[in-house]
Design a protein around this motif. Structure first.
Motif, PDB file in Angstrom:
ATOM      1  N   GLY A  79       0.816  -1.219   0.000  1.00  0.00           N
ATOM      2  CA  GLY A  79       0.000   0.000   0.000  1.00  0.00           C
ATOM      3  C   GLY A  79       0.844   1.261   0.000  1.00  0.00           C
ATOM      4  O   GLY A  79       0.554   2.216  -0.727  1.00  0.00           O
ATOM      5  N   ARG A  90       0.983   4.166  -3.011  1.00  0.00           N
ATOM      6  CA  ARG A  90       0.798   5.604  -2.756  1.00  0.00           C
ATOM      7  C   ARG A  90       2.045   6.393  -3.155  1.00  0.00           C
ATOM      8  O   ARG A  90       1.944   7.496  -3.691  1.00  0.00           O
ATOM      9  N   ASP A 114      -3.855   5.160  -7.367  1.00  0.00           N
ATOM     10  CA  ASP A 114      -5.054   5.017  -6.546  1.00  0.00           C
ATOM     11  C   ASP A 114      -5.259   3.529  -6.272  1.00  0.00           C
ATOM     12  O   ASP A 114      -5.477   2.756  -7.211  1.00  0.00           O
ATOM     13  N   PRO A 115      -5.190   3.091  -5.008  1.00  0.00           N
ATOM     14  CA  PRO A 115      -5.363   1.669  -4.695  1.00  0.00           C
ATOM     15  C   PRO A 115      -6.674   1.079  -5.216  1.00  0.00           C
ATOM     16  O   PRO A 115      -6.751  -0.112  -5.483  1.00  0.00           O
ATOM     17  N   ALA A 116      -7.687   1.904  -5.393  1.00  0.00           N
ATOM     18  CA  ALA A 116      -8.969   1.415  -5.891  1.00  0.00           C
ATOM     19  C   ALA A 116      -8.955   1.179  -7.401  1.00  0.00           C
ATOM     20  O   ALA A 116      -9.874   0.573  -7.939  1.00  0.00           O
ATOM     21  N   LYS A 117      -7.897   1.646  -8.078  1.00  0.00           N
ATOM     22  CA  LYS A 117      -7.842   1.532  -9.540  1.00  0.00           C
ATOM     23  C   LYS A 117      -6.671   0.694 -10.028  1.00  0.00           C
ATOM     24  O   LYS A 117      -6.216   0.859 -11.156  1.00  0.00           O
ATOM     25  N   THR A 131      -5.902  -8.535  -2.529  1.00  0.00           N
ATOM     26  CA  THR A 131      -7.103  -7.709  -2.402  1.00  0.00           C
ATOM     27  C   THR A 131      -6.723  -6.326  -1.882  1.00  0.00           C
ATOM     28  O   THR A 131      -5.670  -6.143  -1.266  1.00  0.00           O
ATOM     29  N   THR A 132      -7.604  -5.369  -2.125  1.00  0.00           N
ATOM     30  CA  THR A 132      -7.373  -4.009  -1.633  1.00  0.00           C
ATOM     31  C   THR A 132      -7.178  -4.001  -0.122  1.00  0.00           C
ATOM     32  O   THR A 132      -6.343  -3.268   0.404  1.00  0.00           O
ATOM     33  N   LEU A 184      -3.484  -4.744   0.983  1.00  0.00           N
ATOM     34  CA  LEU A 184      -2.372  -3.905   0.533  1.00  0.00           C
ATOM     35  C   LEU A 184      -1.523  -3.352   1.668  1.00  0.00           C
ATOM     36  O   LEU A 184      -0.303  -3.287   1.553  1.00  0.00           O
ATOM     37  N   ASN A 185      -2.154  -2.937   2.755  1.00  0.00           N
ATOM     38  CA  ASN A 185      -1.413  -2.343   3.869  1.00  0.00           C
ATOM     39  C   ASN A 185      -0.936  -3.385   4.877  1.00  0.00           C
ATOM     40  O   ASN A 185      -0.271  -3.037   5.850  1.00  0.00           O
ATOM     41  N   ARG A 239      -2.800  -0.918 -13.845  1.00  0.00           N
ATOM     42  CA  ARG A 239      -3.757   0.167 -13.649  1.00  0.00           C
ATOM     43  C   ARG A 239      -4.922   0.028 -14.602  1.00  0.00           C
ATOM     44  O   ARG A 239      -4.754  -0.379 -15.754  1.00  0.00           O
TER      45      ARG A 239
END
Length: 81
Positions: free
Chosen positions: A34, A38, A43-46, A57-58, A61-62, A76
């Motif tokens: 994550g 950044r 954008d993590p959602a894209k 999965t989103t 990420l972190n 992307r």
């Protein structure tokens, strides 16, 4: 006398190499996927992320800290028509 960095700030100065989209890339030691996304202004959602041949999965990420020689593919989504 200490000729190197102190152990307390080692992670801020240490880098490691990963394979990012097929290229050897130095990244800070201890960085999460994550954080890297950044740092690259993505954008993590894209994005879709593959870490060591596993789709991440989103939500993950972190939670995943990169390690030396990890392989990361970041794709992307791009709109068009």
């Amino acid at each position: 006398m200490n000729n190197g960095a102190s152990p307390d700030n080692r992670s801020s100065e240490t880098t490691m190499d990963i394979q990012l989209n097929g290229q050897k890339t130095p990244v800070p030691a201890g960085i999460t996927i994550g954080d890297l996304i950044r740092e690259k202004d993505l954008d993590p959602a894209k994005v879709v992320v593959e870490h060591n041949l596993k789709i991440i999965t989103t939500a993950e990420l972190n939670q995943i800290t990169l390690k030396q020689n990890d392989t990361l593919e970041i794709l992307r989504f791009v709109g068009g028509g």
